[in-house]
Design an enzyme around this catalytic site. Sequence first.
Site, PDB file in Angstrom:
ATOM      1  N   SER A 160       0.830  -1.207   0.000  1.00 57.17           N
ATOM      2  CA  SER A 160       0.000   0.000   0.000  1.00 57.17           C
ATOM      3  C   SER A 160       0.863   1.256   0.000  1.00 57.17           C
ATOM      4  CB  SER A 160      -0.964  -0.039   1.197  1.00 57.17           C
ATOM      5  OG  SER A 160      -2.073   0.797   0.997  1.00 57.17           O
ATOM      6  N   ASP A 185      -0.708  -4.865  -3.510  1.00 56.42           N
ATOM      7  CA  ASP A 185      -2.088  -4.360  -3.524  1.00 56.42           C
ATOM      8  C   ASP A 185      -2.220  -2.839  -3.541  1.00 56.42           C
ATOM      9  OD1 ASP A 185      -4.690  -5.397  -3.831  1.00 56.42           O
ATOM     10  OD2 ASP A 185      -5.221  -4.720  -1.831  1.00 56.42           O
ATOM     11  N   HIS A 312      -6.921  -6.611   1.962  1.00 54.91           N
ATOM     12  CA  HIS A 312      -5.899  -5.680   1.489  1.00 54.91           C
ATOM     13  C   HIS A 312      -4.499  -6.067   1.964  1.00 54.91           C
ATOM     14  CE1 HIS A 312      -4.022  -2.026   0.251  1.00 54.91           C
ATOM     15  NE2 HIS A 312      -3.992  -1.457   1.444  1.00 54.91           N
TER      16      HIS A 312
END
EC number: 3.1.1.-
Length: 343
Positions: A160, A185, A312
Site C-alpha cells: 500500500s 495491492d 488488502h
Amino acid sequence: MDSTNLSSLPEESVEQEQEQQQDCQKKPLPSAFASVPHRPPTQSSLQKYSPLDWSGYFNEEQDVSIPDSKDVFHVYMAGTEGPVVFCLHGGGYSGLSFALSANNIKEKARVVAMDMRGHGKSSTENDLDLSIETMCNDVFAVVKAMYGDSPPAIVLVGHSMGGSVAVHVAAKKTLRSLAGLVVVDVVEGTAMASLMHMQKILSSRMQHFSSIEKAIEWNVKGGSLRNVDSARISIPSTLKFDESKNCYVYRSRLEETDQYWKGWYEGLSEKFLSSPVPKLLLLAGTDRLDRSLTISQMQGKFQMVVVRHTGHAIQEDVPDEFSTLILNFISRNRIGPHGVEIP
C-alpha cells in the site's frame, strides 16, 4: 464504487460494526437488564486475542540512528543468508505486519522490516512529514546506516503506502544493489480514486480501545485483518496508550497527513514500469488493475499474481502463500546475496 477499492490506502479501512464509538471512560447507560451481573470475558476469548511477541518470528530488532539528525528507525530482522527482502508497510500498519511472512522467508533469504516514519517504534523530528520524498530518503538513510557503501542485493517489498515508497525508491535508480521490486495491492488508478473517501474512512473507524485485546478483536471481526495470529503480532505496535483518555489509540496520525496522499500515488504506474529491475505486482482482486498496467502486463513487462481469498493486507492474511510468491520471485530471477547470479 466497490467498497474493496477503498482499502488500497491506509490501511485498516473496513466496514464499521453497527455500534456507536464511545470514550473508553464513559459508563454504559442503564437498561432493563441492569440487575443482571456483568459477565467477564472468558479466558479462552482473552487468549484468542492476546498479543504475540515479535521474537517468535524475527531474530532481532534494532534501532537505526540516522547521522546528523534525531531520527531513529526501528527495524526487525530475520535470516542470515541470501538477498535482503526489505519490507515497507502500509499507512497505519508497522513492520510487524510482515512477521508471519518473515518467519517463512528467513529460511532462504534475509528479511528487514522497518517501522516507517510516524509508525511503530520509530521516532523522528517530524512524524507527520509523510511526503513521498521524505519517506524515500528515510529508506535510503536506513540502508546506508545498516550496510554502508556496499549493501547486499535488495528486493524491495512494499504494501500500500509502502508500495508507493518502494516504487519511488526504485524509480530513482540510485540504490545500486536493488535487484527486485514487489508491490502489494496498490495501483495508481484505484488509489487516486479512493483518496476522496479516505478521511471519512479514517474518522469512522473505532478510535478508542479499552485494551489491546479489544483492538485485536475489533480488527479481526471487522475484517481489517483476516488472520488472527498476524493481528495478535502486528496490531499492538499500531497503538499507544493515551493517559488522558485512559485507553489505547492509534500510534499514527494519518488523518493529519492528507496533504501528502496524492503525492504517494500520482504517476505511480509510470514509475513502476520504468523501474529497471524485475517486478512483481500482487493484487487482492483484478478490479484494482488499471489500463496501463493491464497492457504492460500483457506485454510481459512485469509479473502479476492475483491472490484469492484475502483482504488488502495480503502479507498478513495469507502469509504462507505470500512468502512462497516472494521466494519464487527471487528464485525465478536468480537473485543471490550479491545480485543476479549467472548459472
